[in-house]
Design a protein around this motif. Structure first.
Motif, PDB file in Angstrom:
ATOM      1  N   LEU A  18      -2.746  12.221  60.521  1.00  0.00           N
ATOM      2  CA  LEU A  18      -3.404  11.986  61.665  1.00  0.00           C
ATOM      3  C   LEU A  18      -3.442  10.649  62.713  1.00  0.00           C
ATOM      4  O   LEU A  18      -4.836  10.221  61.874  1.00  0.00           O
ATOM      5  CB  LEU A  18      -3.825  13.395  62.374  1.00  0.00           C
ATOM      6  N   ARG A  19      -2.697   9.505  62.926  1.00  0.00           N
ATOM      7  CA  ARG A  19      -3.460   8.471  62.658  1.00  0.00           C
ATOM      8  C   ARG A  19      -3.525   8.398  64.409  1.00  0.00           C
ATOM      9  O   ARG A  19      -2.731   8.727  64.795  1.00  0.00           O
ATOM     10  CB  ARG A  19      -2.644   7.252  62.218  1.00  0.00           C
ATOM     11  N   ILE A  20      -5.337   8.113  64.457  1.00  0.00           N
ATOM     12  CA  ILE A  20      -5.209   7.773  66.269  1.00  0.00           C
ATOM     13  C   ILE A  20      -5.781   6.387  66.186  1.00  0.00           C
ATOM     14  O   ILE A  20      -6.562   5.607  65.334  1.00  0.00           O
ATOM     15  CB  ILE A  20      -6.582   9.412  66.307  1.00  0.00           C
ATOM     16  N   VAL A  21      -5.038   5.832  67.167  1.00  0.00           N
ATOM     17  CA  VAL A  21      -5.600   4.511  67.339  1.00  0.00           C
ATOM     18  C   VAL A  21      -6.302   4.799  68.590  1.00  0.00           C
ATOM     19  O   VAL A  21      -5.770   4.845  70.169  1.00  0.00           O
ATOM     20  CB  VAL A  21      -3.768   3.310  68.270  1.00  0.00           C
ATOM     21  N   TYR A  22      -6.901   4.199  68.885  1.00  0.00           N
ATOM     22  CA  TYR A  22      -8.238   4.306  70.048  1.00  0.00           C
ATOM     23  C   TYR A  22      -8.337   3.105  71.606  1.00  0.00           C
ATOM     24  O   TYR A  22      -7.128   2.299  70.490  1.00  0.00           O
ATOM     25  CB  TYR A  22      -9.346   4.656  69.890  1.00  0.00           C
ATOM     26  N   GLN A  23      -8.337   3.472  72.659  1.00  0.00           N
ATOM     27  CA  GLN A  23      -8.365   2.599  73.405  1.00  0.00           C
ATOM     28  C   GLN A  23      -8.780   1.250  73.223  1.00  0.00           C
ATOM     29  O   GLN A  23      -8.715  -0.349  73.301  1.00  0.00           O
ATOM     30  CB  GLN A  23      -9.134   2.532  75.208  1.00  0.00           C
ATOM     31  N   SER A  24     -10.177   1.383  72.035  1.00  0.00           N
ATOM     32  CA  SER A  24     -10.733  -0.134  72.191  1.00  0.00           C
ATOM     33  C   SER A  24     -10.180  -0.980  71.546  1.00  0.00           C
ATOM     34  O   SER A  24     -10.381  -2.061  70.334  1.00  0.00           O
ATOM     35  CB  SER A  24     -12.307   1.005  70.969  1.00  0.00           C
ATOM     36  N   GLY A  25      -9.043  -0.516  70.200  1.00  0.00           N
ATOM     37  CA  GLY A  25      -8.101  -0.827  69.014  1.00  0.00           C
ATOM     38  C   GLY A  25      -8.856  -0.253  67.782  1.00  0.00           C
ATOM     39  O   GLY A  25      -7.961  -1.060  66.603  1.00  0.00           O
ATOM     40  N   SER A  26      -9.951   0.394  67.539  1.00  0.00           N
ATOM     41  CA  SER A  26      -9.708   0.979  66.481  1.00  0.00           C
ATOM     42  C   SER A  26      -9.063   1.879  65.898  1.00  0.00           C
ATOM     43  O   SER A  26      -8.253   2.479  66.370  1.00  0.00           O
ATOM     44  CB  SER A  26     -10.956   1.670  66.302  1.00  0.00           C
ATOM     45  N   VAL A  27      -8.363   1.918  64.400  1.00  0.00           N
ATOM     46  CA  VAL A  27      -7.183   3.079  63.885  1.00  0.00           C
ATOM     47  C   VAL A  27      -8.428   4.428  62.444  1.00  0.00           C
ATOM     48  O   VAL A  27      -9.382   3.459  61.979  1.00  0.00           O
ATOM     49  CB  VAL A  27      -6.184   1.881  63.807  1.00  0.00           C
ATOM     50  N   TYR A  28      -8.303   4.880  62.705  1.00  0.00           N
ATOM     51  CA  TYR A  28      -8.431   6.140  62.210  1.00  0.00           C
ATOM     52  C   TYR A  28      -7.256   6.783  61.373  1.00  0.00           C
ATOM     53  O   TYR A  28      -6.986   7.228  62.365  1.00  0.00           O
ATOM     54  CB  TYR A  28      -9.700   6.528  62.584  1.00  0.00           C
ATOM     55  N   ASP A  29      -8.317   7.282  60.287  1.00  0.00           N
ATOM     56  CA  ASP A  29      -6.482   7.997  59.669  1.00  0.00           C
ATOM     57  C   ASP A  29      -7.238   9.268  59.814  1.00  0.00           C
ATOM     58  O   ASP A  29      -8.162   9.289  58.408  1.00  0.00           O
ATOM     59  CB  ASP A  29      -6.015   7.674  58.103  1.00  0.00           C
ATOM     60  N   ASN A  58     -14.275  18.827  60.927  1.00  0.00           N
ATOM     61  CA  ASN A  58     -13.294  19.434  59.906  1.00  0.00           C
ATOM     62  C   ASN A  58     -12.314  18.439  59.000  1.00  0.00           C
ATOM     63  O   ASN A  58     -12.137  19.060  58.050  1.00  0.00           O
ATOM     64  CB  ASN A  58     -12.275  20.031  61.180  1.00  0.00           C
ATOM     65  N   PHE A  59     -12.201  17.465  58.811  1.00  0.00           N
ATOM     66  CA  PHE A  59     -11.737  16.687  58.469  1.00  0.00           C
ATOM     67  C   PHE A  59     -12.002  15.360  58.044  1.00  0.00           C
ATOM     68  O   PHE A  59     -12.083  14.624  58.829  1.00  0.00           O
ATOM     69  CB  PHE A  59     -10.068  16.294  59.306  1.00  0.00           C
ATOM     70  N   LYS A  60     -11.038  15.097  56.624  1.00  0.00           N
ATOM     71  CA  LYS A  60     -12.143  13.134  56.504  1.00  0.00           C
ATOM     72  C   LYS A  60     -11.500  12.767  56.987  1.00  0.00           C
ATOM     73  O   LYS A  60     -10.022  12.677  57.476  1.00  0.00           O
ATOM     74  CB  LYS A  60     -11.813  13.309  54.981  1.00  0.00           C
ATOM     75  N   TYR A  61     -11.848  11.062  57.239  1.00  0.00           N
ATOM     76  CA  TYR A  61     -11.267   9.601  57.999  1.00  0.00           C
ATOM     77  C   TYR A  61     -10.839   8.850  57.259  1.00  0.00           C
ATOM     78  O   TYR A  61     -12.197   8.765  56.532  1.00  0.00           O
ATOM     79  CB  TYR A  61     -11.814   9.980  59.264  1.00  0.00           C
ATOM     80  N   GLN A  62     -10.580   7.898  57.436  1.00  0.00           N
ATOM     81  CA  GLN A  62     -10.639   6.483  56.936  1.00  0.00           C
ATOM     82  C   GLN A  62     -10.777   5.435  58.258  1.00  0.00           C
ATOM     83  O   GLN A  62      -9.593   5.992  58.998  1.00  0.00           O
ATOM     84  CB  GLN A  62      -9.782   6.628  55.772  1.00  0.00           C
ATOM     85  N   LYS A  63     -11.474   4.478  58.545  1.00  0.00           N
ATOM     86  CA  LYS A  63     -10.827   3.493  59.186  1.00  0.00           C
ATOM     87  C   LYS A  63     -10.056   3.204  58.480  1.00  0.00           C
ATOM     88  O   LYS A  63     -10.647   2.343  57.559  1.00  0.00           O
ATOM     89  CB  LYS A  63     -12.124   3.061  60.030  1.00  0.00           C
ATOM     90  N   ILE A  64      -9.281   1.881  59.069  1.00  0.00           N
ATOM     91  CA  ILE A  64      -7.924   1.585  58.231  1.00  0.00           C
ATOM     92  C   ILE A  64      -7.948   0.010  59.213  1.00  0.00           C
ATOM     93  O   ILE A  64      -7.303  -1.118  58.879  1.00  0.00           O
ATOM     94  CB  ILE A  64      -6.725   2.155  58.110  1.00  0.00           C
ATOM     95  N   ALA A  65      -8.744   0.420  60.578  1.00  0.00           N
ATOM     96  CA  ALA A  65      -8.619  -1.640  61.601  1.00  0.00           C
ATOM     97  C   ALA A  65      -9.233  -1.230  62.536  1.00  0.00           C
ATOM     98  O   ALA A  65     -10.017  -0.248  63.069  1.00  0.00           O
ATOM     99  CB  ALA A  65      -7.323  -1.582  61.963  1.00  0.00           C
TER     100      ALA A  65
END
Length: 65
Positions: A18-29, A58-65
């Motif tokens: 699940l890729r989330i693009v935040y309003q701030s511009g940060s992107v996390y998977d 509950n889920f591991k994540y990685q910042k990609i941008a």
């Protein structure tokens, strides 16, 4: 309903990401998110609340941008 936190989201079914693009511009998977959890997220009235209460703890994540 537009989110004050989430700008866009994508689900990569084969990778269960699940890729989330935040309003701030940060992107996390967020990794290993099942289709059923994604369906619940997509149906949630407040995606930000669902993200904070279900996905982040509950889920591991990685910042990609």
């Amino acid at each position: 309903m537009p989110s004050s936190v989430i700008k866009k989201y994508y689900y990569f079914e084969n990778e269960k990401i699940l890729r989330i693009v935040y309003q701030s511009g940060s992107v996390y998977d967020y990794q290993d998110v099942s289709q059923s959890v994604f369906d619940e997220f997509r149906a949630a009235f407040s995606k930000g609340i669902f993200l904070n209460k279900v996905i982040k703890p509950n889920f591991k994540y990685q910042k990609i941008a």
